[in-house]
Design a protein around this motif. Sequence first.
Motif, mmCIF file in Angstrom:
data_model
loop_
_atom_site.group_PDB
_atom_site.id
_atom_site.type_symbol
_atom_site.label_atom_id
_atom_site.label_comp_id
_atom_site.label_asym_id
_atom_site.label_seq_id
_atom_site.Cartn_x
_atom_site.Cartn_y
_atom_site.Cartn_z
ATOM 1 N N ARG A 1 0.840 -1.189 0.000
ATOM 2 C CA ARG A 1 0.000 0.000 0.000
ATOM 3 C C ARG A 1 0.880 1.247 0.000
ATOM 4 O O ARG A 1 1.765 1.405 0.840
ATOM 5 N N ILE A 2 0.646 2.111 -0.958
ATOM 6 C CA ILE A 2 1.428 3.337 -1.099
ATOM 7 C C ILE A 2 0.588 4.509 -0.611
ATOM 8 O O ILE A 2 -0.558 4.689 -1.045
ATOM 9 N N ARG A 3 1.129 5.277 0.287
ATOM 10 C CA ARG A 3 0.433 6.446 0.815
ATOM 11 C C ARG A 3 0.663 7.646 -0.092
ATOM 12 O O ARG A 3 1.633 7.690 -0.851
ATOM 13 N N THR A 4 -0.218 8.640 0.024
ATOM 14 C CA THR A 4 -0.124 9.818 -0.839
ATOM 15 C C THR A 4 1.209 10.527 -0.669
ATOM 16 O O THR A 4 1.845 10.927 -1.654
ATOM 17 N N TRP A 5 1.670 10.684 0.558
ATOM 18 C CA TRP A 5 2.917 11.418 0.778
ATOM 19 C C TRP A 5 4.113 10.672 0.180
ATOM 20 O O TRP A 5 5.080 11.293 -0.268
ATOM 21 N N GLN A 6 4.026 9.332 0.177
ATOM 22 C CA GLN A 6 5.109 8.549 -0.425
ATOM 23 C C GLN A 6 5.133 8.721 -1.942
ATOM 24 O O GLN A 6 6.205 8.867 -2.543
ATOM 25 N N ALA A 7 3.946 8.718 -2.562
ATOM 26 C CA ALA A 7 3.867 8.938 -4.003
ATOM 27 C C ALA A 7 4.354 10.341 -4.358
ATOM 28 O O ALA A 7 5.094 10.535 -5.326
ATOM 29 N N GLN B 1 1.238 7.960 -9.867
ATOM 30 C CA GLN B 1 0.292 9.063 -9.987
ATOM 31 C C GLN B 1 -1.127 8.692 -9.545
ATOM 32 O O GLN B 1 -1.832 9.534 -8.992
ATOM 33 N N PRO B 2 -1.582 7.439 -9.725
ATOM 34 C CA PRO B 2 -2.918 7.096 -9.227
ATOM 35 C C PRO B 2 -3.062 7.203 -7.711
ATOM 36 O O PRO B 2 -4.182 7.255 -7.202
ATOM 37 N N TYR B 3 -1.934 7.260 -6.974
ATOM 38 C CA TYR B 3 -1.996 7.319 -5.521
ATOM 39 C C TYR B 3 -1.987 8.752 -4.989
ATOM 40 O O TYR B 3 -1.992 8.957 -3.781
ATOM 41 N N THR B 4 -1.966 9.727 -5.875
ATOM 42 C CA THR B 4 -2.009 11.121 -5.454
ATOM 43 C C THR B 4 -3.084 11.835 -6.255
ATOM 44 O O THR B 4 -3.855 11.214 -6.976
ATOM 45 N N THR C 1 -0.010 16.684 -8.193
ATOM 46 C CA THR C 1 0.866 16.451 -9.348
ATOM 47 C C THR C 1 1.264 17.768 -10.003
ATOM 48 O O THR C 1 2.427 17.967 -10.372
ATOM 49 N N ALA C 2 0.306 18.692 -10.150
ATOM 50 C CA ALA C 2 0.600 19.990 -10.760
ATOM 51 C C ALA C 2 1.615 20.763 -9.931
ATOM 52 O O ALA C 2 2.565 21.363 -10.472
ATOM 53 N N LEU C 3 1.440 20.755 -8.624
ATOM 54 C CA LEU C 3 2.368 21.459 -7.742
ATOM 55 C C LEU C 3 3.764 20.842 -7.806
ATOM 56 O O LEU C 3 4.770 21.556 -7.846
ATOM 57 N N ILE C 4 3.815 19.512 -7.824
ATOM 58 C CA ILE C 4 5.105 18.829 -7.846
ATOM 59 C C ILE C 4 5.834 19.079 -9.156
ATOM 60 O O ILE C 4 7.029 19.394 -9.175
ATOM 61 N N PHE C 5 5.134 18.977 -10.282
ATOM 62 C CA PHE C 5 5.785 19.158 -11.575
ATOM 63 C C PHE C 5 6.223 20.599 -11.806
ATOM 64 O O PHE C 5 7.125 20.849 -12.603
ATOM 65 N N ALA C 6 5.590 21.536 -11.117
ATOM 66 C CA ALA C 6 6.029 22.934 -11.226
ATOM 67 C C ALA C 6 7.395 23.146 -10.595
ATOM 68 O O ALA C 6 8.038 24.181 -10.819
ATOM 69 N N ALA C 7 7.853 22.171 -9.820
ATOM 70 C CA ALA C 7 9.167 22.285 -9.185
ATOM 71 C C ALA C 7 10.306 21.971 -10.144
ATOM 72 O O ALA C 7 11.470 22.242 -9.824
ATOM 73 N N GLU C 8 10.003 21.411 -11.328
ATOM 74 C CA GLU C 8 11.079 21.015 -12.247
ATOM 75 C C GLU C 8 12.018 22.163 -12.609
ATOM 76 O O GLU C 8 13.239 22.018 -12.501
#
Length: 311
Positions: free
Chosen positions: A2-8, A243-246, A251-258
């Motif tokens: 089981r993958i938690r959101t914070w881990q994903a 990505q299905p676990y978040t 995802t938008a916030l994370i990818f903006a960090a690139e």
Amino acid sequence: MRIRTWQADLALLAVTAVWGATFPLVKNATDLAEGGVPTYWFLAVRFLMAAALLGALFRRRLIGRPAATWRAGALLGAFVFAGYAFQTFGLAYTTSAKAAFITGLSVVIVPVLSVVWLRRPPSPGAWLGVGTALAGLALLSLNDDLLPTRGDLLVLMGALGFGLHVAGVSRFAGRHDPTALAVIQLGTAGVMAGALHLWERGTVGPGVEGVLWWGPPAHVAAATVICGLLATAAAFLLQNLLQPYTTATHTALIFAAEPVWGAIFAYLLAGETLEPRGYVGAALIVAGMLLAELPIGRRNQPKPLEAAEQK
């Protein structure tokens, strides 16, 4: 397991860090004056390596696919190739940090393309993001004569290629197997780069060793492996698995960090910095990316686009 959101989220953030690190690595690997290799050679090896790995893992997904899937994959592969070719050539004439932020504009280019190609009217937040990002681009790329540099324009053309790719994935992914589509487009990008490398060398067939030669300096070999295996093949697998676990917002916030990672690695690996005006422009570009991606003014939040294979 089981993958938690914070881990994903943490794993996806690591993926964006790898993407950010590729900007100074690619710039150094394709700098001929510093013992680098030709751009088309680098792109050919990078994409063919990723396509071979994913093709071996998911070969059953490719068997029996209709011609429409191969056509769609080839078109997306052409967009991927255009994005990376323009970006890589542009890196020769601009800094890695600026290239990272300008490439991020592909996120805000998509709403404009959605009107023309997908017939989807963007949300008010998307239009606000476009305007904010364009203001940031002006601050980041215009010189004292109010003219963009050659490298910035080339990288911007690359961002357009990436935007076309993301819009194309949105159009085709629901109709075709996404994994098969990814392998086909990566293979297409690699073949196009290899063919242009052969043409550039003035050969037709006997000079195939110009594409397959493997004796580059250590920094080129490292950059090729990181870009081909980690930033392309592994990143694609991780995004599809995690990505299905978040959520789409996460995802938008994370990818903006690139692009932020790109600027950090440009400083750590190459000592590059921006002018004060450039930092303001970079901040506006990131803000525009967030405004374009977050569900501001949307009644129905769309599913996140599966576009990790473009990185």
